[in-house]
Motif scaffolding. Structure first.
Motif, PDB file in Angstrom:
ATOM      1  N   LEU A  53       0.881  -1.277   0.038  1.00 23.16           N
ATOM      2  CA  LEU A  53       0.389  -0.074  -0.317  1.00 23.16           C
ATOM      3  C   LEU A  53       1.018   0.688  -0.304  1.00 23.16           C
ATOM      4  O   LEU A  53       0.317   1.758  -0.654  1.00 23.16           O
ATOM      5  CB  LEU A  53      -0.870   0.099   0.773  1.00 23.16           C
ATOM      6  N   LEU A  54       2.181   1.116   0.825  1.00 23.21           N
ATOM      7  CA  LEU A  54       2.850   2.671   0.858  1.00 23.21           C
ATOM      8  C   LEU A  54       3.444   2.370  -0.778  1.00 23.21           C
ATOM      9  O   LEU A  54       4.043   3.885  -1.104  1.00 23.21           O
ATOM     10  CB  LEU A  54       3.171   2.394   1.512  1.00 23.21           C
ATOM     11  N   LYS A  55       3.836   1.604  -0.995  1.00 24.38           N
ATOM     12  CA  LYS A  55       4.221   1.814  -2.588  1.00 24.38           C
ATOM     13  C   LYS A  55       3.426   2.224  -3.349  1.00 24.38           C
ATOM     14  O   LYS A  55       4.179   2.930  -4.204  1.00 24.38           O
ATOM     15  CB  LYS A  55       4.757   0.714  -2.643  1.00 24.38           C
ATOM     16  N   ARG A  56       2.324   1.554  -3.099  1.00 20.56           N
ATOM     17  CA  ARG A  56       1.329   2.128  -4.396  1.00 20.56           C
ATOM     18  C   ARG A  56       1.343   3.821  -4.370  1.00 20.56           C
ATOM     19  O   ARG A  56       1.018   4.744  -5.200  1.00 20.56           O
ATOM     20  CB  ARG A  56      -0.119   1.375  -4.303  1.00 20.56           C
ATOM     21  N   ALA A  57       1.354   4.045  -3.023  1.00 15.25           N
ATOM     22  CA  ALA A  57       1.279   5.673  -2.595  1.00 15.25           C
ATOM     23  C   ALA A  57       1.787   7.031  -3.489  1.00 15.25           C
ATOM     24  O   ALA A  57       1.722   7.602  -3.320  1.00 15.25           O
ATOM     25  CB  ALA A  57       0.316   5.978  -1.073  1.00 15.25           C
ATOM     26  N   THR A  59       3.926   5.970  -5.883  1.00 16.09           N
ATOM     27  CA  THR A  59       3.726   5.966  -7.099  1.00 16.09           C
ATOM     28  C   THR A  59       2.384   6.475  -7.518  1.00 16.09           C
ATOM     29  O   THR A  59       2.880   7.229  -8.359  1.00 16.09           O
ATOM     30  CB  THR A  59       3.566   4.509  -7.596  1.00 16.09           C
ATOM     31  N   PHE A  60       1.514   6.622  -6.751  1.00 17.72           N
ATOM     32  CA  PHE A  60       0.397   8.335  -7.355  1.00 17.72           C
ATOM     33  C   PHE A  60       1.153   9.091  -6.990  1.00 17.72           C
ATOM     34  O   PHE A  60       0.532   9.644  -7.674  1.00 17.72           O
ATOM     35  CB  PHE A  60      -0.712   8.105  -6.217  1.00 17.72           C
ATOM     36  N   ALA A  61       1.736   9.108  -6.473  1.00 15.57           N
ATOM     37  CA  ALA A  61       2.194  10.619  -5.671  1.00 15.57           C
ATOM     38  C   ALA A  61       3.162  10.307  -7.095  1.00 15.57           C
ATOM     39  O   ALA A  61       3.461  12.349  -7.759  1.00 15.57           O
ATOM     40  CB  ALA A  61       3.116  10.818  -5.005  1.00 15.57           C
ATOM     41  N   GLU A  62       4.108  10.114  -7.359  1.00 19.52           N
ATOM     42  CA  GLU A  62       5.051  10.599  -8.920  1.00 19.52           C
ATOM     43  C   GLU A  62       4.219  10.800  -9.762  1.00 19.52           C
ATOM     44  O   GLU A  62       4.130  11.722 -10.553  1.00 19.52           O
ATOM     45  CB  GLU A  62       5.647   9.220  -8.535  1.00 19.52           C
ATOM     46  N   ASP A  63       3.588   9.776 -10.128  1.00 21.71           N
ATOM     47  CA  ASP A  63       1.985   9.982 -11.251  1.00 21.71           C
ATOM     48  C   ASP A  63       1.752  11.415 -11.048  1.00 21.71           C
ATOM     49  O   ASP A  63       0.950  11.643 -12.548  1.00 21.71           O
ATOM     50  CB  ASP A  63       1.737   8.433 -10.653  1.00 21.71           C
ATOM     51  N   GLY A  65       2.529  13.824 -10.232  1.00 21.76           N
ATOM     52  CA  GLY A  65       3.501  14.963 -10.243  1.00 21.76           C
ATOM     53  C   GLY A  65       4.250  15.581  -8.353  1.00 21.76           C
ATOM     54  O   GLY A  65       4.103  17.202  -7.931  1.00 21.76           O
ATOM     55  N   ALA A  66       3.760  15.038  -7.297  1.00 22.77           N
ATOM     56  CA  ALA A  66       4.046  15.816  -6.233  1.00 22.77           C
ATOM     57  C   ALA A  66       4.949  15.463  -6.086  1.00 22.77           C
ATOM     58  O   ALA A  66       5.467  15.542  -6.632  1.00 22.77           O
ATOM     59  CB  ALA A  66       3.023  14.873  -5.286  1.00 22.77           C
ATOM     60  N   LYS A  67       5.443  16.780  -5.108  1.00 23.08           N
ATOM     61  CA  LYS A  67       6.491  16.777  -4.852  1.00 23.08           C
ATOM     62  C   LYS A  67       7.319  15.837  -3.476  1.00 23.08           C
ATOM     63  O   LYS A  67       8.117  15.320  -3.417  1.00 23.08           O
ATOM     64  CB  LYS A  67       6.787  18.032  -3.773  1.00 23.08           C
ATOM     65  N   GLY A  68       6.223  14.963  -2.929  1.00 23.02           N
ATOM     66  CA  GLY A  68       6.265  13.945  -1.911  1.00 23.02           C
ATOM     67  C   GLY A  68       4.800  13.002  -1.431  1.00 23.02           C
ATOM     68  O   GLY A  68       4.170  13.997  -1.538  1.00 23.02           O
ATOM     69  N   VAL A  69       5.715  12.397  -0.372  1.00 22.90           N
ATOM     70  CA  VAL A  69       4.230  11.885   0.434  1.00 22.90           C
ATOM     71  C   VAL A  69       4.812  11.967   1.725  1.00 22.90           C
ATOM     72  O   VAL A  69       6.322  11.774   2.409  1.00 22.90           O
ATOM     73  CB  VAL A  69       4.155  10.519   0.314  1.00 22.90           C
ATOM     74  N   LEU A  70       4.022  12.803   2.817  1.00 18.28           N
ATOM     75  CA  LEU A  70       3.608  13.294   4.169  1.00 18.28           C
ATOM     76  C   LEU A  70       3.887  11.972   4.874  1.00 18.28           C
ATOM     77  O   LEU A  70       2.726  11.385   5.034  1.00 18.28           O
ATOM     78  CB  LEU A  70       3.830  14.223   5.275  1.00 18.28           C
ATOM     79  N   GLU A  71       4.339  11.434   6.010  1.00 18.03           N
ATOM     80  CA  GLU A  71       3.602  10.136   6.210  1.00 18.03           C
ATOM     81  C   GLU A  71       3.645  10.210   8.251  1.00 18.03           C
ATOM     82  O   GLU A  71       3.092  11.562   9.035  1.00 18.03           O
ATOM     83  CB  GLU A  71       5.129   9.326   6.136  1.00 18.03           C
ATOM     84  N   THR A  72       3.912   8.912   8.338  1.00 21.35           N
ATOM     85  CA  THR A  72       3.067   8.207   9.712  1.00 21.35           C
ATOM     86  C   THR A  72       3.871   9.103  10.766  1.00 21.35           C
ATOM     87  O   THR A  72       5.198  10.029  10.990  1.00 21.35           O
ATOM     88  CB  THR A  72       2.652   7.574  10.479  1.00 21.35           C
ATOM     89  N   ALA A  73       2.780   9.646  12.554  1.00 16.67           N
ATOM     90  CA  ALA A  73       3.381  10.865  13.382  1.00 16.67           C
ATOM     91  C   ALA A  73       4.925   9.542  13.880  1.00 16.67           C
ATOM     92  O   ALA A  73       4.973   8.458  13.807  1.00 16.67           O
ATOM     93  CB  ALA A  73       2.924  10.306  14.371  1.00 16.67           C
ATOM     94  N   GLU A  74       6.211  10.543  14.199  1.00 24.80           N
ATOM     95  CA  GLU A  74       6.805   9.750  14.945  1.00 24.80           C
ATOM     96  C   GLU A  74       6.901   8.780  16.152  1.00 24.80           C
ATOM     97  O   GLU A  74       7.433   8.042  16.450  1.00 24.80           O
ATOM     98  CB  GLU A  74       8.490  10.568  15.113  1.00 24.80           C
ATOM     99  N   ASP A  75       5.674   9.140  16.682  1.00 23.45           N
ATOM    100  CA  ASP A  75       5.683   8.114  17.773  1.00 23.45           C
ATOM    101  C   ASP A  75       4.700   6.915  17.475  1.00 23.45           C
ATOM    102  O   ASP A  75       4.577   6.464  18.753  1.00 23.45           O
ATOM    103  CB  ASP A  75       5.070   9.036  19.335  1.00 23.45           C
ATOM    104  N   ASN A  76       4.632   7.175  16.177  1.00 19.56           N
ATOM    105  CA  ASN A  76       3.653   5.925  16.532  1.00 19.56           C
ATOM    106  C   ASN A  76       4.417   4.700  15.658  1.00 19.56           C
ATOM    107  O   ASN A  76       4.739   4.353  14.222  1.00 19.56           O
ATOM    108  CB  ASN A  76       2.508   6.097  15.265  1.00 19.56           C
TER     109      ASN A  76
END
Length: 84
Positions: A53-57, A59-63, A65-76
């Motif tokens: 799922l993460l890899k698909r997300a 790939t979707f961001a790349e497709d 033209g997004a700058k990137g994907v922000l991820e989960t909280a550091e304490d999780n």
């Protein structure tokens, strides 16, 4: 969403985010996707579903033209595992 036949095993949810002004340089004006939820059914965990799922997300961001994907909280800590 990932399925086993018709049975959903997990999902990832992304929200678009645009930078606020001022944002320099102008290349930063590209959207960013915020990964708000990544969920895998307990019975399906440990089988690579979250990583898929993460890899698909990403790939979707790349497709899109997004700058990137922000991820989960550091304490999780549990949720951080697939990102590593």
């Amino acid at each position: 969403m990932t399925f086993n036949g018709e049975d959903p095993l997990g999902f990832v949810q992304l929200y678009p985010s645009f930078p606020s002004f001022p944002s320099f340089p102008s290349i930063n004006m590209r959207k960013t996707w915020v990964l708000n939820d990544l969920y895998v059914k307990e019975a399906a965990r440990g089988k690579g579903i979250g990583e898929k799922l993460l890899k698909r997300a990403i790939t979707f961001a790349e497709d899109t033209g997004a700058k990137g994907v922000l991820e989960t909280a550091e304490d999780n800590i549990t949720a951080q595992r697939p990102y590593e």
